[in-house]
Enzyme design. Structure first.
Site, PDB file in Angstrom:
ATOM      1  N   CYS A   1       4.423   1.778  -0.648  1.00 19.03           N
ATOM      2  CA  CYS A   1       4.964   0.416  -0.695  1.00 19.03           C
ATOM      3  C   CYS A   1       5.306  -0.047   0.717  1.00 19.03           C
ATOM      4  CB  CYS A   1       6.141   0.326  -1.660  1.00 19.03           C
ATOM      5  SG  CYS A   1       6.550  -1.387  -2.123  1.00 19.03           S
TER       6      CYS A   1
ATOM      7  N   HIS B   1       4.404   2.609  -6.398  1.00 15.80           N
ATOM      8  CA  HIS B   1       5.393   3.675  -6.265  1.00 15.80           C
ATOM      9  C   HIS B   1       5.057   4.866  -7.175  1.00 15.80           C
ATOM     10  CE1 HIS B   1       8.492   1.697  -3.776  1.00 15.80           C
ATOM     11  NE2 HIS B   1       8.098   0.574  -4.356  1.00 15.80           N
TER      12      HIS B   1
ATOM     13  N   GLU C   1       6.177   7.762  -6.869  1.00 12.59           N
ATOM     14  CA  GLU C   1       7.327   8.670  -6.865  1.00 12.59           C
ATOM     15  C   GLU C   1       8.388   8.322  -7.897  1.00 12.59           C
ATOM     16  OE1 GLU C   1       9.060   5.278  -4.530  1.00 12.59           O
ATOM     17  OE2 GLU C   1       7.086   6.061  -5.016  1.00 12.59           O
TER      18      GLU C   1
END
Length: 237
Positions: free
Chosen positions: A90, A167, A169
């Protein structure tokens, strides 16, 4: 033990470690020592780490008034010069684009919540990925677009480096850490502007935790091995 450096952008270093989410968990599970640092810290020699992951931020990657942004750009440039792979997430993908000669601007199509991504590489699943961005990057010179959707570029490779707009994660813990910086009023604005109930989104992330982590792990397994099959030429400004 091999070492991965994660650059998190929270002044609260503990919160930054939580925001590394399943990307840090999957990295540790693959035998790496994970070091999470702020770009304002005394950072290690780029040749002493095996890869650098640049995480998201509430700030804009083109906001040059940030006191730590110019040093972080210089550090990422030094990492690239050293041949150490960079994974940008990002904000981190936007910063990587800038260092490689791309441009970061306000997006006409901001993305909040899960949005479908179409991928040309098997290590990035096509389908929904978590998004939370109001800016976007251009694919830098000499790089290859490998994932996109109608709103714009979602991933590129340049040499052994990978920039992401989404994202991978995201986890229940990392999303909870994001929310520490939000007010109830800002969450109401998200529901008004994007039709997303933040509590419902948190529940979805928690319910889908195993699948989200697995997809993140597949992406990590493809980096940097899979990007080596792409363009090997990098271009930097």
């Amino acid at each position: 033990m091999t070492t991965a450096l994660f650059l998190a952008h929270e002044d609260d270093r503990d919160r930054g470690r939580v925001e590394a989410g399943s990307l840090a968990d999957n990295t540790r599970a693959r035998g790496f020592d994970v070091v999470v640092a702020h770009p304002g810290d005394d950072l290690p020699d780029p040749t002493s780490v095996d890869f650098v992951a640049v995480l998201g931020s509430a700030h804009a990657a083109d906001d040059d008034s940030l006191p730590w942004l110019a040093p972080e750009r210089a550090y990422v440039a030094a990492v690239l010069d050293a041949g150490t792979p960079v994974l940008g997430v990002c904000f981190g993908g936007q910063l990587l684009s800038r260092v490689l000669g791309g441009v970061v601007t306000r997006s006409p199509h901001p993305e909040v919540g899960f949005a479908t991504v179409e991928s040309t590489r098997d290590f990035i699943d096509s389908g929904p990925w978590m998004q939370w961005h109001f800016d976007h990057f251009t694919v830098p010179p000499g790089a290859e677009l490998i994932a996109h959707n109608p709103n714009g570029a979602q991933a590129f490779v340049s040499g052994r480096n990978l920039g992401l707009q989404f994202h991978p994660e995201i986890s229940a813990g990392s999303f909870a850490a994001w929310r520490l910086g939000w007010t109830r009023e800002s969450e109401i604005e998200v529901e008004r502007d994007f039709g997303i109930d933040v509590d419902d989104l948190a529940d979805r992330i928690a319910r889908d935790a195993e699948n989200l982590s697995s997809r993140c792990g597949r992406l990590l397994d493809g980096f940097p091995r899979a990007v080596d099959r792409g363009l090997r030429r990098t271009a930097r400004c």
